[in-house]
Design an enzyme around this catalytic site. Structure first.
Site, short mmCIF file in Angstrom:
data_model
loop_
_atom_site.label_atom_id
_atom_site.label_comp_id
_atom_site.label_asym_id
_atom_site.label_seq_id
_atom_site.Cartn_x
_atom_site.Cartn_y
_atom_site.Cartn_z
CE LYS A 51 -4.43 -1.34 0.38
NZ LYS A 51 -5.54 -0.83 -0.48
CB SER A 300 -0.49 -8.05 -1.02
OG SER A 300 -1.32 -8.82 -0.17
#
Length: 318
Positions: A51, A300
């Site tokens: 992110k 991720s």
């Protein structure tokens, strides 16, 4: 509706350079020779998740005189940390709205970066953030529904194509869809023969359903909250779903047990700590019916509750 382009992603790569880590592709020696697997370990980012890329690109694009008034975000955890960390880099205030089901490890990390953290029920997170902007000022930095955020996440796809030009399958976690929108845009431009496949938890498999039906999904917040993969409980926006339907080859789902299995495999066989959301792609590689070929699985994030990691490693057989 304008979709992002490879030019947007290449411009984002310039802004992200030096602030986000250019993560490597790590070969998985335990994978069979006819299905070679590389991991893209985004948990190596300073905030432990991909992110950061989108947050950096979006905040860098805010004019200086506007940015100094602060930024506001809502998030299940990793975007919260990314915005808080980036705001600290720029020396501007950040207010982050998280939900009551956000893991404490992610809330604590966000606060350590100096952000003001507001905790609300899951259904209220967007409206609470919008109210803060309306009453206190600041610029909203959405977790996925913004071209600059999508372009920042797309820099991962640029790196995959540069490091493995003959990649054949790219596995990407799906939640709000910003990550796969950016990666698919980059892969289509730089490695057009590769298949981009989204992966969701079965208990939050709204995008997989919508992909099959050809329309945006409409699962309730409570339905999507059932999965252990707390970072994959959002639903695509019109913008991200438009990218998905145009650029993605398929969306598959994995079970909760398969996610737990993948966390253990990554820890024991690849020496990588992954949170449930980051392990879904490895779960799909291990358990789903996928195209064969040179495969990249995006890990991720790695912000897992230590107690959950200990539980998984104790119970799973690898």
């Amino acid at each position: 509706m304008r979709l992002i382009t490879i030019d947007d992603i290449e411009a984002a790569a310039v802004r992200v350079a030096g602030r986000a880590v250019r993560t490597p592709l790590v070969p998985s020696l335990w994978a069979p020779e006819d299905r070679p697997l590389w991991l893209k370990p985004e948990q190596l980012q300073p905030i432990g998740a991909f992110k950061l890329r989108g947050a950096v690109n979006a905040i860098a694009r805010i004019p200086d005189d506007v940015r100094e008034k602060g930024v506001v975000a809502y998030s299940s955890g990793n975007h919260a940390q990314a915005v808080a960390y980036t705001a600290k880099l720029y020396g501007v205030p950040a207010t982050i709205v998280v939900t009551t089901n956000t893991p404490q490890v992610k809330i604590d990390a966000t606060a350590r970066h100096g952000a003001k953290v507001v905790v609300v029920p899951p259904a209220d997170r967007e409206s609470a953030a919008e109210e803060i902007v309306a009453t206190q000022g600041g610029t909203m930095v959405p977790p996925f529904d913004h071209p600059d955020v999508i372009a920042g996440q797309g820099t991962i796809g640029l790196e995959i194509a540069a490091d493995l030009p003959d990649v054949e399958v790219v596995l990407v976690p799906v939640s709000g869809g910003g990550l796969i929108s950016g990666i698919a845009t980059a892969i289509r431009a730089k490695a057009p023969n590769a298949k981009v496949i989204g992966v969701e938890p079965e208990l939050a498999g709204d995008t997989a359903e919508g992909f099959r039906l050809g329309r945006r999904p409409d699962w309730s917040t409570d339905d999507r909250a059932r999965t252990i993969a707390d970072g994959l409980r959002s639903t695509p926006s019109e913008l991200t779903f438009a990218h998905i339907t145009k650029l993605v080859d398929d969306v598959v789902t994995v079970t909760e047990d398969q996610i737990r299995d993948a966390i253990a495999v990554l820890a024991v066989r690849s020496q990588q700590v992954a949170e449930p959301s980051g392990a879904v792609t490895t779960a799909a590689y291990l358990h789903a019916d996928l195209p064969r070929g040179r495969t990249v699985a995006l890990v991720s994030g790695g912000n897992i509750d230590p107690a959950l990691l200990a539980e998984v490693l104790t119970r799973q057989q690898v």
